[in-house]
Design an enzyme around this catalytic site. Structure first.
Site, mmCIF file in Angstrom:
data_model
loop_
_atom_site.group_PDB
_atom_site.id
_atom_site.type_symbol
_atom_site.label_atom_id
_atom_site.label_comp_id
_atom_site.label_asym_id
_atom_site.label_seq_id
_atom_site.Cartn_x
_atom_site.Cartn_y
_atom_site.Cartn_z
ATOM 1 N N TYR A 76 37.053 36.763 21.990
ATOM 2 C CA TYR A 76 36.466 37.421 23.238
ATOM 3 C C TYR A 76 36.918 38.749 23.508
ATOM 4 C CZ TYR A 76 35.713 37.127 28.123
ATOM 5 O OH TYR A 76 35.303 37.419 29.665
HETATM 6 N N1 NAD Z 1 34.418 35.107 35.739
HETATM 7 C C1 NAD Z 1 35.457 35.971 35.564
HETATM 8 O O1 NAD Z 1 36.331 35.876 36.349
HETATM 9 C C2 NAD Z 1 35.322 36.878 34.543
HETATM 10 C C3 NAD Z 1 36.341 37.717 34.024
HETATM 11 C C4 NAD Z 1 36.376 38.678 33.008
HETATM 12 C C5 NAD Z 1 34.770 38.880 32.635
HETATM 13 N N2 NAD Z 1 33.900 38.074 32.955
HETATM 14 C C6 NAD Z 1 32.538 38.392 32.133
HETATM 15 O O2 NAD Z 1 31.538 38.442 33.108
HETATM 16 C C7 NAD Z 1 30.472 37.940 32.777
HETATM 17 C C8 NAD Z 1 29.782 36.609 33.406
HETATM 18 O O3 NAD Z 1 30.798 35.903 33.202
HETATM 19 P P1 NAD Z 1 30.725 34.097 34.270
HETATM 20 O O4 NAD Z 1 32.106 33.837 34.537
HETATM 21 O O5 NAD Z 1 29.887 34.048 35.055
HETATM 22 O O6 NAD Z 1 30.114 33.568 32.656
HETATM 23 P P2 NAD Z 1 29.638 31.919 32.984
HETATM 24 O O7 NAD Z 1 29.940 31.417 31.462
HETATM 25 O O8 NAD Z 1 29.850 31.156 34.135
HETATM 26 O O9 NAD Z 1 27.919 32.354 32.936
HETATM 27 C C9 NAD Z 1 27.315 33.031 31.592
HETATM 28 C C10 NAD Z 1 25.748 32.835 31.545
HETATM 29 O O10 NAD Z 1 25.417 33.360 30.388
HETATM 30 C C11 NAD Z 1 24.668 32.228 29.829
HETATM 31 N N3 NAD Z 1 24.704 32.455 28.562
HETATM 32 C C12 NAD Z 1 25.525 32.319 27.605
HETATM 33 N N4 NAD Z 1 25.523 32.278 26.291
HETATM 34 C C13 NAD Z 1 23.929 32.703 26.321
HETATM 35 C C14 NAD Z 1 22.894 32.905 25.458
HETATM 36 N N5 NAD Z 1 23.250 32.868 23.919
HETATM 37 N N6 NAD Z 1 21.626 33.303 25.509
HETATM 38 C C15 NAD Z 1 21.402 33.260 26.879
HETATM 39 N N7 NAD Z 1 22.202 33.157 28.215
HETATM 40 C C16 NAD Z 1 23.627 32.567 27.630
HETATM 41 C C17 NAD Z 1 25.288 31.051 30.225
HETATM 42 O O11 NAD Z 1 24.228 30.034 30.411
HETATM 43 C C18 NAD Z 1 25.480 31.354 31.699
HETATM 44 O O12 NAD Z 1 24.569 31.211 32.637
HETATM 45 C C19 NAD Z 1 30.735 37.565 31.303
HETATM 46 O O13 NAD Z 1 30.273 38.730 30.502
HETATM 47 C C20 NAD Z 1 32.296 37.331 31.334
HETATM 48 O O14 NAD Z 1 32.809 37.687 30.136
HETATM 49 C C21 NAD Z 1 33.990 37.246 33.878
#
Ligand code: NAD
Length: 247
Positions: free
Chosen positions: A150
């Site tokens: 990641y």
């Molecule tokens: N939630 C946090 O605190 C946090 C922290 C650091 C970084 N992030 C980053 O923020 C972004 C959103 O995170 P999140 O927590 O909402 O993630 P999440 O896993 O809740 O949501 C991710 C979304 O992407 C979709 N997805 C995944 N693979 C896919 C594919 N191959 N094709 C199409 N859609 C796909 C999933 O279905 C989902 O709806 C990500 O890039 C994550 O790395 C989040």
């Protein structure tokens, strides 16, 4: 209504942070083509938001996905002002256990689709003088344990964002990175699987709470999509309550 007359593509726009972004962008006046593998969640959000949001079910891992998404946005709304590369799927593992499958999952859901969408949307973004917003993570910046693949994908995304800012800035395209910290199902799962890491992550947040998607994260993304951020490019912005301070 900071995003009136703007058209945005949001990946992973049916779940987690992306769902909140799709909703917030529509509320800010944008038209949104949002894509996800999660068809049921996407269709229900599309019904909820009406004609300003169009859902496309697609797996970003497919090499042809990027062009399909660009074409769908242009067909639906005629232009592309904002590209939000938010989707991600990854599985934590100690570095000694990181294998090809583990790397492929995250690189094929985040890094490669981010690069390909930036490439295929370049011309439309140049016409619109548009904004690219890519998602990275404090886990990459800090090198959190169990986040090898990641961290690699997310830091690679930060790398190409800076290159795009330099190469495409003269054409009027901006590119920035947001690193959020927000309560999603994935973060809930991570907190239960790695309670000590989660407790530490929260303990270093000066604002002493985990972010809310719609009220803490989305307004920052709307700002980077809007003309209010027109002189900001090539930056990584922590929207994490102050847990990490970029220098
Ligand atoms: N939630 C946090 O605190 C946090 C922290 C650091 C970084 N992030 C980053 O923020 C972004 C959103 O995170 P999140 O927590 O909402 O993630 P999440 O896993 O809740 O949501 C991710 C979304 O992407 C979709 N997805 C995944 N693979 C896919 C594919 N191959 N094709 C199409 N859609 C796909 C999933 O279905 C989902 O709806 C990500 O890039 C994550 O790395 C989040």
């Amino acid at each position: 209504m900071q995003l009136v007359n703007k058209v945005a593509i949001i990946t992973g726009g049916a779940g987690g942070i992306g769902r909140g972004l799709t909703t917030a962008f529509v509320k800010a006046g944008a038209k949104v083509l949002f894509v996800d593998v999660s068809a049921e969640a996407g269709r229900s959000l599309e019904r909820e938001l009406g004609p300003a949001a169009q859902f496309l079910e697609i797996d970003l891992a497919l090499p042809e996905a990027a062009a399909t998404i660009r074409d769908a946005a242009l067909k639906a709304y005629g232009r592309i002002d904002v590209l939000v590369n938010n989707a991600n799927a990854s599985t934590p593992a100690p570095l000694l256990q990181v294998d090809d499958a583990n790397l492929e999952q995250v690189f094929h859901s985040s890094f490669l689709p981010t690069l390909r969408l930036m490439q295929v949307c370049h011309d439309a973004l140049a016409v619109a003088q548009g904004s690219i917003i890519n998602f990275a993570s404090g886990a990459g910046l800090s090198g959190d344990p169990n986040q090898g693949s990641y961290a690699a994908a997310k830091e690679a995304i930060r790398g190409i964002t800076r290159v795009a800012a330099n190469e495409w800035g003269p054409e009027g395209i901006r590119a920035n990175v947001i690193c959020p910290f927000a309560l999603t199902d994935g973060v809930r799962w991570w907190s239960e699987a790695y309670p000590e890491q989660a407790a530490h992550a929260l303990s270093i947040v000066p604002l002493r709470r985990i972010g809310d998607i719609e009220t803490d994260i989305a307004p920052a993304v709307v700002f980077f999509a809007s003309d209010a951020s027109r002189y900001i490019t090539g930056q990584t912005i922590m929207v994490d309550g102050g847990g990490i301070k970029m220098r």
